[in-house]
Design a protein around this motif. Structure first.
Motif, PDB file in Angstrom:
ATOM      1  N   MET A 373       0.826  -1.207   0.000  1.00 23.53           N
ATOM      2  CA  MET A 373       0.000   0.000   0.000  1.00 23.53           C
ATOM      3  C   MET A 373       0.859   1.255   0.000  1.00 23.53           C
ATOM      4  O   MET A 373       0.534   2.243  -0.685  1.00 23.53           O
ATOM      5  CB  MET A 373      -0.929  -0.008   1.216  1.00 23.53           C
ATOM      6  N   ASN A 374       1.957   1.241   0.741  1.00 21.18           N
ATOM      7  CA  ASN A 374       2.854   2.403   0.767  1.00 21.18           C
ATOM      8  C   ASN A 374       3.416   2.702  -0.615  1.00 21.18           C
ATOM      9  O   ASN A 374       3.496   3.864  -1.038  1.00 21.18           O
ATOM     10  CB  ASN A 374       3.998   2.176   1.753  1.00 21.18           C
ATOM     11  N   ARG A 375       3.818   1.651  -1.327  1.00 17.48           N
ATOM     12  CA  ARG A 375       4.409   1.854  -2.654  1.00 17.48           C
ATOM     13  C   ARG A 375       3.362   2.294  -3.678  1.00 17.48           C
ATOM     14  O   ARG A 375       3.632   3.164  -4.514  1.00 17.48           O
ATOM     15  CB  ARG A 375       5.116   0.575  -3.107  1.00 17.48           C
ATOM     16  N   LEU A 376       2.179   1.709  -3.622  1.00 17.11           N
ATOM     17  CA  LEU A 376       1.118   2.131  -4.543  1.00 17.11           C
ATOM     18  C   LEU A 376       0.699   3.573  -4.277  1.00 17.11           C
ATOM     19  O   LEU A 376       0.490   4.368  -5.209  1.00 17.11           O
ATOM     20  CB  LEU A 376      -0.090   1.198  -4.412  1.00 17.11           C
ATOM     21  N   TYR A 377       0.581   3.912  -3.003  1.00 18.31           N
ATOM     22  CA  TYR A 377       0.195   5.281  -2.657  1.00 18.31           C
ATOM     23  C   TYR A 377       1.261   6.275  -3.101  1.00 18.31           C
ATOM     24  O   TYR A 377       0.935   7.403  -3.498  1.00 18.31           O
ATOM     25  CB  TYR A 377      -0.028   5.393  -1.149  1.00 18.31           C
ATOM     26  N   ARG A 378       2.528   5.874  -3.038  1.00 12.04           N
ATOM     27  CA  ARG A 378       3.607   6.768  -3.454  1.00 12.04           C
ATOM     28  C   ARG A 378       3.430   7.189  -4.911  1.00 12.04           C
ATOM     29  O   ARG A 378       3.590   8.368  -5.260  1.00 12.04           O
ATOM     30  CB  ARG A 378       4.953   6.058  -3.250  1.00 12.04           C
TER      31      ARG A 378
END
Length: 683
Positions: A373-378
């Motif tokens: 989720m952190n990478r997609l949100y980035r």
């Protein structure tokens, strides 16, 4: 007398290539010729006065694959004049730091007409990048051969070429010999030693060196926490005295290490000269677009975009999207707690070995989901921030960092806060913290270093085989290097690296009093992180351009904010302990939590320290710890005394020089007045 570019010969028959420009395969010949002429033209004619040649000559282009690659360099004199133009600060023979000038070059320590090491390679590449970016359109209305690529006076040619797809990329070359020496002293021999920060700075520049300096400093700063936390973990944890003492040490530690870092950072950047570099006026960022108009501040023609449109995009689109992502993160968190309840129920029914292992599975799955989720949100945050159309790169970075930090903080720590202050399950808190910390560290090591390195090694083998099959009778060592490096991934800056340390600092400072081994695992991770990040910089990514930096920027504020939150969190954990409630039976945990929540508002007031001593004894513990934190921050100067004295001395000399210049102008005007009055009388 100021030395001008046109007064000196800055041409050379052969040169050391420092920067590579890759053009698109279908670029027209007239465009290539125009770009070449602008790069090699003299400064007075609007050029960069740099050295420029194709990677391959005509014969080699017939033998090897023509990749539309061009090499850029500069003569020694041109580099020195460029160092003055960008405002590099160097150490003088009298041990003071001053802005370099070509006219007074003999006054600087280490300078010699026959010495090519006065400027580091990183500084030379930064100078070339600066000159390329400052190639401006004069009377051209478009890029030759591309009528759709419009130009206007003062527009950066390189930025227009990049946004139009004519130039694919511009990157600095590695120096194989210098890189090998750096690797030998840095990471090839695994040992517990200090990093060669000055050598890193000389090769990669100040921004990269400051990151590795902060990583090293933070790792060593974690050692006291790890040493103290180990015996705490081995003994009975519910002991109130141990709980309070460790939490109190945590509060002091999180404040002191950040203040001491600022002093060390000032020492380094003063020695490097970046602490004294004057801030340049920021140009519009490459992705900025708008209607062509006149900038009311600079008077130059450039794209203009109404600020109210940007604010509408931020508040009507970006903010709701961020809130939606935060809600989704909380929804995923509740699914994780349902999984925990299911695993716990299964274990209570059977109580076998495999169900004991199953208790950790929900936390591991949740940790992996958090990273995804952190990478997609980035990616979404980068798209939104770019769509907001910020004029300056600094504004773009600030908005991006704010979006990412808010989401990452909630995504990584919301479950821990919920367990600690809603469920009040300290056993589950320790388990979740340990699982999240260790899993995230393993995933980051794999995704950021080892996987890219493995892919890069495979690609390097293919390139070498291809070049060996093509090169026939000519020496194509440089060709092989350029082809290999141009296919490497682009290092996108220290954002992700600082973000990883920021989250790690949160795990350690927020809840380590519940799980004292957090600092020990962070130390072990960081010792390998130093080597994996060094490998990543040297062998996985293209060499990044050097960027002068005086500090770690907005990340200092981010870490300090986390430090304040850690004070509140640790005070709340102390207040919730059964021992504190037994000491103060009339005080309820909910009351203490409310007091701690209000603490953030109270601490922002200048009178917070005084007020803390006038409150009742129960919440006064929280106020006293926060007051101690801010007293420590105030008592430890950001810059050492000797740096303050040197900066004050330089400021005094600058003011004196300005006064003398003004007096000289006044004297010249007074001398001219009698002559003018005499002429009037004669008339």
């Amino acid at each position: 007398m100021k030395v001008t570019f046109s007064a000196l010969d800055t041409s050379e028959s052969s040169f050391t290539p420092l920067v590579v420009i890759e053009l698109a395969q279908d670029v027209k010949e007239e465009t290539k010729e125009w770009l070449k002429n602008r790069i090699i033209a003299k400064k007075k004619d609007g050029g960069a006065q740099l050295l420029f040649r194709p990677l391959l000559n005509k014969y080699e282009q017939e033998t090897l694959e023509n990749q539309n690659l061009y090499l850029v360099g500069a003569s020694k004199i041109r580099m020195l004049l460029g160092a003055e133009a960008v405002g590099l600060v160097k150490e003088c023979n009298d041990n003071t730091m001053r802005a370099f000038t070509y006219r007074t070059r003999q006054n600087f320590k280490g300078f010699d007409d026959n010495n090519d090491d006065f400027l580091t390679m990183a500084e030379c590449q930064f100078i070339i990048k600066h000159e390329l970016e400052n190639l401006r359109a004069k009377d051209e209305k478009m890029i030759p051969g591309y009528p759709q690529a419009k130009l206007y006076p003062g527009k950066s040619l390189l930025r227009r070429l990049l946004t139009s797809g004519i130039v694919i990329q511009v990157f600095p070359l590695h120096d194989s010999e210098a890189l090998k020496k750096l690797e030998d002293t840095w990471y090839t021999r695994f040992a517990f030693k200090y990093q060669p920060i000055d050598s890193i700075r000389g090769y990669f520049g100040e921004t990269i060196a400051l990151y590795f300096g902060f990583l090293e400093y933070f790792t060593f700063a974690l050692i006291p926490m790890a040493v103290i936390g180990l015996p705490y973990y081995l003994f009975v944890w519910e002991d109130y005295d141990k709980y309070v003492i460790f939490a109190s040490f945590n509060l002091i530690w999180s404040t002191v290490i950040l203040e001491v870092w600022k002093r060390g950072c000032a020492n380094m950047t003063y020695r490097w000269g970046t602490l004294l570099m004057k801030r340049k006026f920021e140009e519009p960022r490459p992705g900025f677009h708008g209607v062509l108009g006149i900038n009311s501040i600079t008077g130059k023609e450039e794209p203009l975009y109404p600020s109210y449109k940007r604010q509408l995009r931020i508040y009507l689109v970006s903010l709701p999207f961020v809130c939606l992502c935060l809600y989704f993160s909380l929804y995923v968190m509740m699914i994780y707690f349902d999984m925990e309840v299911w695993a716990l129920g299964l274990h209570e029914n059977s109580e076998s070995e495999w169900t004991s292992v199953l208790l950790y599975v929900p936390s591991i799955i949740y940790a992996i989901v958090i990273e995804i989720m952190n990478r997609l949100y980035r990616y979404a945050a980068e798209f939104l921030t770019s769509w907001e159309n910020h004029r300056l790169e600094s504004a773009y970075q600030n908005h991006l960092i704010l979006k990412v930090l808010v989401f990452n903080f909630l995504n990584c720590f919301a479950s821990l806060f919920y367990i600690a202050f809603v469920l009040k399950d300290m056993k589950l808190l320790r388990q979740s913290l340990a699982t999240l910390l260790i899993t995230s560290q393993i995933l980051n090591q794999i995704m950021e270093s080892f996987l890219p390195y493995w892919l890069q090694r495979k690609h390097g083998v293919r390139v070498k085989r291809k070049v060996q099959a093509l090169k026939a009778d000519i020496d194509a060592a440089l060709y092989e290097q350029v082809i290999l490096e141009k296919e490497m991934g682009t290092y996108l800056g220290t954002f992700d690296d600082y973000l990883e340390l920021f989250l790690q600092f949160g795990y350690v400072s927020l809840f380590s009093c519940v799980y004292p081994l957090a600092a020990a695992f962070a130390v072990l991770n960081n010792f390998t992180e130093v080597n994996s990040d060094a490998l990543k910089m040297c062998r996985v990514f293209k060499r990044p351009f050097s960027e002068p930096s005086a500090n770690i920027g907005v990340w200092q504020l981010a870490f300090e904010t986390m430090s304040v939150i850690s004070v509140v969190t640790n005070c709340a954990l102390i207040g919730m302990s059964p021992q504190v409630n037994s000491v103060f039976p009339e005080s309820k945990a909910d009351l203490i939590l409310i007091v701690v929540a209000v603490e953030m508002l109270a601490s922002s007031s200048p009178s917070a320290t005084i007020v803390s001593f006038l409150r009742p004894p129960q919440p006064c513990r929280t106020h006293a710890l926060l007051a101690l934190k801010f007293i420590l921050a105030f008592a430890i100067p950001d810059k050492p005394r000797h740096i303050q004295m040197k900066l004050a001395r330089l400021e005094f000399e600058s003011l004196e020089a300005l006064k003398q210049q003004q007096m000289k102008l006044v004297t010249e005007n007074l001398k001219e007045e009698p002559k003018e009055s005499g002429k009037e009388k004669a008339t």
